[in-house]
Design a protein around this motif. Structure first.
Motif, PDB file in Angstrom:
ATOM      1  N   ASN A 154       0.876  -1.191   0.010  1.00 27.01           N
ATOM      2  CA  ASN A 154      -0.082   0.151  -0.234  1.00 27.01           C
ATOM      3  C   ASN A 154       0.828   1.250   0.079  1.00 27.01           C
ATOM      4  O   ASN A 154       0.572   2.200  -0.741  1.00 27.01           O
ATOM      5  N   SER A 155       1.766   1.197   0.831  1.00 25.53           N
ATOM      6  CA  SER A 155       2.965   2.296   0.814  1.00 25.53           C
ATOM      7  C   SER A 155       3.612   2.470  -0.658  1.00 25.53           C
ATOM      8  O   SER A 155       3.846   3.955  -1.060  1.00 25.53           O
ATOM      9  N   THR A 158       0.908   4.302  -2.847  1.00 25.10           N
ATOM     10  CA  THR A 158       0.796   5.497  -2.651  1.00 25.10           C
ATOM     11  C   THR A 158       2.039   6.305  -3.138  1.00 25.10           C
ATOM     12  O   THR A 158       1.547   7.621  -3.554  1.00 25.10           O
ATOM     13  N   THR A 162       1.391   9.440  -5.884  1.00 24.68           N
ATOM     14  CA  THR A 162       2.107  10.778  -5.907  1.00 24.68           C
ATOM     15  C   THR A 162       2.890  11.097  -7.177  1.00 24.68           C
ATOM     16  O   THR A 162       2.477  12.332  -7.513  1.00 24.68           O
TER      17      THR A 162
END
Length: 397
Positions: A154-155, A158, A162
């Motif tokens: 998930n990181s 993300t 971005t």
């Protein structure tokens, strides 16, 4: 990727405009020049045979070489060699253990002999096995299928989202050239500034020191800011970055399906946006005889998704209804749709290799062939792998 300095030749003398220039006067008998038209002596000196002080070109061909259109005979010979090669098999990633020895990775490949040394190493075998394992993890699965998503996955998603948002925040600069919008360098500068904080968002506390080794792979995953280009070498760096995370145990085997259907799908979305908005030039394109101008791995993963599909066969890429309705679920079809969007003309003319592959009867055979082709056409090519980095996680043995 290396580039050569331009060779500047001395300014040529003005070209004679009358027939009198073909005849040298007695005062000019010391000249050894000859007329290009009649072969007689001329008043102008011959061009110098060499330029002292200029170093010879490198012995390897830089990745930014002109597009290579192979002859049908050469192409068949290469295809036969690939067909006879063994299919890369999935491997478990070898986990590291303390004491850790993270270091700044460096380039080590400069010749075909270096390529042979690399490919015979455990590092190369384990990395290729990681790619094959990612392919196997998505076999017969759609992009939208549920899968295990760890906090690390998930990181990473993300972070990629971005980077996609930055493209909207940094519009292309007005310029007349077709390729290479300079606003891409602004995007890359922001990436460099924030790369460490992005890595720290993924890394556990005991692996903070690994940033010196994994950031270079991450930075090289999105193209080159100097040349404003992107190719399969950069894509391989992204896979290498994921491989480094796997070696540290940050992403595990249960994450592999999500690494393809969540992480790599988002990465592909980002790279297509960068290619279109900033007009990234293809790096090391093989012209029409390449699989694709920019990517290779999504064809491997996408063909694995379609193995044993009841209705869709390799020839289904020519069915516009199938492409329209299923490209969001199958990466291979998404790649074909994107190619047809950005390239004009008959598909068989601008993408003959993909057109040939569509004649293969089964997706399993397509997938195994593409795995072998990835090794042969990416990992075995000096112009691509001369820029690959080696540290402690991916060791030069």
């Amino acid at each position: 990727m290396a580039s050569e300095e331009p060779h500047h030749s001395p300014k040529s003398p003005p070209t004679p405009t009358s027939n009198d220039a073909c005849t040298a006067s007695r005062a000019d008998e010391h000249s050894h020049g000859t007329c290009a038209k009649c072969g007689g002596p001329t008043a102008y000196s011959s061009a110098p045979q060499g330029f002292p002080g200029i170093s010879p070109p490198p012995s390897y061909r830089p990745i930014r070489a002109p597009a290579i259109n192979l002859s049908p005979e050469s192409l068949r010979s290469q295809q036969k060699a690939i067909m006879l090669a063994p299919v890369p098999q999935p491997q478990k990633v070898v986990l590291i253990s303390p004491p850790y020895d993270f270091k700044v990775p460096t380039k080590r490949i400069n010749s075909p002999e270096d390529i042979k040394r690399f490919l015979s190493s455990d590092s190369a075998g384990n990395f290729l096995g990681f790619v094959a394992a990612l392919s196997e993890s998505t076999r017969g699965r759609k992009i939208s299928d549920t899968c295990h998503q760890s906090a690390a996955v998930n990181s990473i998603v993300t972070i990629l989202e971005t980077l996609i948002r930055w493209v909207d925040e940094i519009p292309p600069a007005p310029q007349s050239s077709r390729y290479g919008n300079i606003a891409y360098r602004t995007w890359q500068e922001r990436l460099l500034e924030q790369s460490e904080s992005m890595m720290l968002a993924v890394l556990p506390s005991d692996f903070k020191s690994s940033t010196i080794e994994i950031i270079p792979y991450f930075m090289d995953s999105f193209g080159n800011s100097s040349r404003i280009d992107y190719g399969t070498g950069h894509e391989t760096n992204f896979a290498a970055w994921l491989y480094c995370l796997a070696r540290m145990g940050i992403v595990r085997e249960e994450d592999y399906q999500a690494l393809v259907s969540r992480v790599f799908v988002t990465y592909l979305e980002l790279m297509r946006k960068l290619q279109l908005v900033y007009c990234l030039e293809p790096a090391g394109s093989h012209g029409v005889w390449g699989l694709d101008d920019y990517h290779f791995l999504p064809f491997i993963f996408g063909s694995a998704q379609l193995i044993d599909h009841k209705y869709m066969k390799p020839k289904s890429i020519h069915n516009e209804d199938i492409l329209e309705n299923f490209s969001d679920e199958y990466m291979y079809l998404s790649c074909i749709t994107f190619i047809k969007k950005v390239k004009k003309g008959l598909f068989a003319e601008h993408s003959p290799l993909l057109d040939d592959i569509s004649g293969v009867p089964h997706w399993k055979k397509v997938n195994s062939g593409l795995l072998k082709m990835y090794k042969a056409e990416v990992l075995e090519k000096v112009p691509i792998m001369q820029h690959f980095l080696f540290g402690w996680l991916i060791n030069w043995e």
